[in-house]
Design a protein around this motif. Structure first.
Motif, PDB file in Angstrom:
ATOM      1  N   VAL A 103       0.857  -1.189   0.000  1.00  0.00           N
ATOM      2  CA  VAL A 103       0.000   0.000   0.000  1.00  0.00           C
ATOM      3  C   VAL A 103       0.895   1.241   0.000  1.00  0.00           C
ATOM      4  O   VAL A 103       1.882   1.288   0.740  1.00  0.00           O
ATOM      5  CB  VAL A 103      -0.883  -0.003   1.291  1.00  0.00           C
ATOM      6  N   PRO A 104       0.573   2.264  -0.815  1.00  0.00           N
ATOM      7  CA  PRO A 104       1.405   3.475  -0.780  1.00  0.00           C
ATOM      8  C   PRO A 104       1.264   4.215   0.558  1.00  0.00           C
ATOM      9  O   PRO A 104       0.221   4.109   1.208  1.00  0.00           O
ATOM     10  CB  PRO A 104       0.867   4.325  -1.935  1.00  0.00           C
ATOM     11  N   LYS A 105       2.310   4.946   0.900  1.00  0.00           N
ATOM     12  CA  LYS A 105       2.355   5.649   2.205  1.00  0.00           C
ATOM     13  C   LYS A 105       1.120   6.521   2.448  1.00  0.00           C
ATOM     14  O   LYS A 105       0.607   6.580   3.560  1.00  0.00           O
ATOM     15  CB  LYS A 105       3.594   6.547   2.273  1.00  0.00           C
ATOM     16  N   ASN A 106       0.643   7.170   1.373  1.00  0.00           N
ATOM     17  CA  ASN A 106      -0.495   8.099   1.518  1.00  0.00           C
ATOM     18  C   ASN A 106      -1.810   7.401   1.851  1.00  0.00           C
ATOM     19  O   ASN A 106      -2.747   8.041   2.295  1.00  0.00           O
ATOM     20  CB  ASN A 106      -0.760   8.864   0.215  1.00  0.00           C
ATOM     21  N   TYR A 107      -1.893   6.120   1.565  1.00  0.00           N
ATOM     22  CA  TYR A 107      -3.197   5.442   1.707  1.00  0.00           C
ATOM     23  C   TYR A 107      -3.113   4.204   2.592  1.00  0.00           C
ATOM     24  O   TYR A 107      -3.657   3.149   2.269  1.00  0.00           O
ATOM     25  CB  TYR A 107      -3.752   5.090   0.313  1.00  0.00           C
ATOM     26  N   MET A 108      -2.432   4.355   3.704  1.00  0.00           N
ATOM     27  CA  MET A 108      -2.262   3.221   4.632  1.00  0.00           C
ATOM     28  C   MET A 108      -3.564   2.908   5.385  1.00  0.00           C
ATOM     29  O   MET A 108      -4.393   3.779   5.596  1.00  0.00           O
ATOM     30  CB  MET A 108      -1.177   3.567   5.658  1.00  0.00           C
ATOM     31  N   PRO A 109      -3.725   1.640   5.810  1.00  0.00           N
ATOM     32  CA  PRO A 109      -4.898   1.285   6.621  1.00  0.00           C
ATOM     33  C   PRO A 109      -4.906   2.017   7.971  1.00  0.00           C
ATOM     34  O   PRO A 109      -3.959   2.734   8.296  1.00  0.00           O
ATOM     35  CB  PRO A 109      -4.732  -0.220   6.842  1.00  0.00           C
ATOM     36  N   SER A 110      -5.947   1.774   8.747  1.00  0.00           N
ATOM     37  CA  SER A 110      -6.128   2.439  10.043  1.00  0.00           C
ATOM     38  C   SER A 110      -4.927   2.232  10.972  1.00  0.00           C
ATOM     39  O   SER A 110      -4.504   1.098  11.203  1.00  0.00           O
ATOM     40  CB  SER A 110      -7.399   1.868  10.683  1.00  0.00           C
ATOM     41  N   LYS A 111      -4.418   3.351  11.517  1.00  0.00           N
ATOM     42  CA  LYS A 111      -3.279   3.284  12.440  1.00  0.00           C
ATOM     43  C   LYS A 111      -3.661   2.496  13.680  1.00  0.00           C
ATOM     44  O   LYS A 111      -2.852   1.757  14.236  1.00  0.00           O
ATOM     45  CB  LYS A 111      -2.896   4.708  12.868  1.00  0.00           C
ATOM     46  N   LYS A 112      -4.905   2.677  14.103  1.00  0.00           N
ATOM     47  CA  LYS A 112      -5.384   2.013  15.327  1.00  0.00           C
ATOM     48  C   LYS A 112      -5.354   0.482  15.142  1.00  0.00           C
ATOM     49  O   LYS A 112      -4.915  -0.258  16.012  1.00  0.00           O
ATOM     50  CB  LYS A 112      -6.828   2.487  15.581  1.00  0.00           C
ATOM     51  N   LYS A 139      -8.302  11.674  -9.247  1.00  0.00           N
ATOM     52  CA  LYS A 139      -7.227  11.624 -10.247  1.00  0.00           C
ATOM     53  C   LYS A 139      -5.872  11.376  -9.574  1.00  0.00           C
ATOM     54  O   LYS A 139      -5.092  10.520  -9.996  1.00  0.00           O
ATOM     55  CB  LYS A 139      -7.206  12.954 -11.014  1.00  0.00           C
ATOM     56  N   LYS A 140      -5.646  12.090  -8.473  1.00  0.00           N
ATOM     57  CA  LYS A 140      -4.365  11.970  -7.759  1.00  0.00           C
ATOM     58  C   LYS A 140      -4.245  10.562  -7.154  1.00  0.00           C
ATOM     59  O   LYS A 140      -3.217   9.897  -7.276  1.00  0.00           O
ATOM     60  CB  LYS A 140      -4.316  13.030  -6.649  1.00  0.00           C
ATOM     61  N   LYS A 141      -5.330  10.101  -6.531  1.00  0.00           N
ATOM     62  CA  LYS A 141      -5.280   8.784  -5.880  1.00  0.00           C
ATOM     63  C   LYS A 141      -4.998   7.692  -6.916  1.00  0.00           C
ATOM     64  O   LYS A 141      -4.159   6.818  -6.700  1.00  0.00           O
ATOM     65  CB  LYS A 141      -6.594   8.516  -5.134  1.00  0.00           C
ATOM     66  N   LYS A 142      -5.695   7.772  -8.040  1.00  0.00           N
ATOM     67  CA  LYS A 142      -5.496   6.746  -9.072  1.00  0.00           C
ATOM     68  C   LYS A 142      -4.079   6.777  -9.624  1.00  0.00           C
ATOM     69  O   LYS A 142      -3.503   5.734  -9.930  1.00  0.00           O
ATOM     70  CB  LYS A 142      -6.512   6.923 -10.208  1.00  0.00           C
ATOM     71  N   SER A 143      -3.509   7.987  -9.748  1.00  0.00           N
ATOM     72  CA  SER A 143      -2.150   8.036 -10.322  1.00  0.00           C
ATOM     73  C   SER A 143      -1.132   7.472  -9.331  1.00  0.00           C
ATOM     74  O   SER A 143      -0.183   6.801  -9.724  1.00  0.00           O
ATOM     75  CB  SER A 143      -1.809   9.450 -10.812  1.00  0.00           C
TER      76      SER A 143
END
Ligand code: CP
Ligand code: NVA
Length: 307
Positions: free
Chosen positions: A186-195, A238-242
């Motif tokens: 998973v890219p850093k910007n879209y990581m799963p829940s920290k908790k 657009k940003k997320k998909k790229s």
């Protein structure tokens, strides 16, 4: 009261029993080659109320069919047709009324706190049919599908590729509860829940983060993915998909996994985004089994809640 809210809140043995019960239910279903009403179901003559704030094909159909095949009945309501959450009636008052009319409730909602709040007020079992935070029913179906194809999931190596979303949160909880290792690509910007990540760490879960999917899918027994844009996602699409582009499961990436690696997708799929046609329609794909298994798992979940 037995609510089915999140995998982390249910005892490991009970979760395994639910999956085994789903296998038993499915084996009878196949044997008979017909829809069979369970003889001694806890759901017989009971009413399942389903409330949807978001669209659904699989969850809605599988719960509805499951309840009917168990000898119960269903009512489906779109949340927009109810007073719930609109300030017209307190959630407490709504909970009292739906507890009086139904024997079990399934809720698909945006905010996880709506589910948690309702669970504290309602007097009948409540099932999480997906929130922005988690999708536990999906994971049970995925585990059933894995075990049908490859045997026990314990000790298996699985990769989650793409968005760190609600389903990935449940996959992390499943990895801890069912004792498999999970490579989160998973890219850093879209990581799963920290908790959930720190809960998994506290439970000594085998969760490894790979920002490069090529490294994360090496030697895995199964790849799991989902849409990059979830229902209600408030993001720059657009940003997320790229950013997620290199996390697409395509033939090139799949070649790096074991040759008999299973490909799973929560569905609905955005073909051409997170997965190519060649992979989702290819020999490694078990996506239609996953969808069908929702039916058998929902039955086992309903039985557990009403037991
Ligand atoms: N996988 C899943 O929950 O699908 P639906 O959104 O169609 O219910
Ligand atoms: N992550 C997706 C799952 C759909 C079943 C969503 O929340 O939209």
């Amino acid at each position: 009261m037995k609510h089915f809210l999140d995998l982390s809140q249910i005892d490991k043995t009970e979760l395994k029993n639910i999956v085994n019960e789903a296998k038993r239910i499915k084996s009878n279903y196949i044997k008979d080659k017909k829809v069979s009403v369970s003889q001694n179901s806890n759901a017989a003559d009971k009413l399942l109320l389903m409330i949807f704030e978001k669209p659904s094909t699989r969850t809605r159909l599988s719960f509805d069919l499951a309840m009917r095949q168990l000898g119960g009945q269903t009512i489906v309501i779109n949340a927009s047709d109810m007073h719930l959450g609109k300030g017209e009636e307190t959630i407490d008052d709504t909970a009292k009324v739906i507890s009086g009319f139904s024997d079990i409730v399934m809720l698909r909602t945006f905010e996880h706190k709506t589910l948690v709040e309702l669970s504290k007020l309602i007097q009948v079992p409540l099932i999480n049919g997906l929130t922005n935070h988690s999708h536990p029913c999906q994971l049970l179906s995925d585990i059933l599908t894995f075990e049908e194809k490859k045997g026990s999931i314990e000790g298996a190596k699985i990769a989650w590729i793409g968005d760190g979303n609600n389903v990935s949160n449940s996959a992390i909880e499943a990895a801890v509860q069912f004792n498999f290792s999970l490579n989160l690509c998973v890219p850093k910007n879209y990581m799963p829940s920290k908790k959930i990540m720190s809960w998994a760490k506290s439970q000594k879960g085998n969760i490894n983060v790979f920002n490069d999917p090529k490294k994360g899918i090496k030697d895995v027994d199964c790849i799991m993915t989902d849409k990059w844009i979830s229902m209600g996602d408030k993001v720059n699409i657009k940003k997320k998909k790229s950013i997620l582009k290199k996390y697409q499961t395509n033939d090139k990436l799949l070649k790096l996994a074991k040759s008999n690696c299973l490909f799973m997708h929560v569905l609905p799929a955005a073909r051409g985004d997170e997965v190519t046609d060649s992979v989702i329609d290819g020999k490694n794909s078990v996506v239609w089994d996953q969808a069908e298994n929702r039916l058998h798992c929902q039955k086992a979940i309903i039985e557990w809640c009403l037991s």
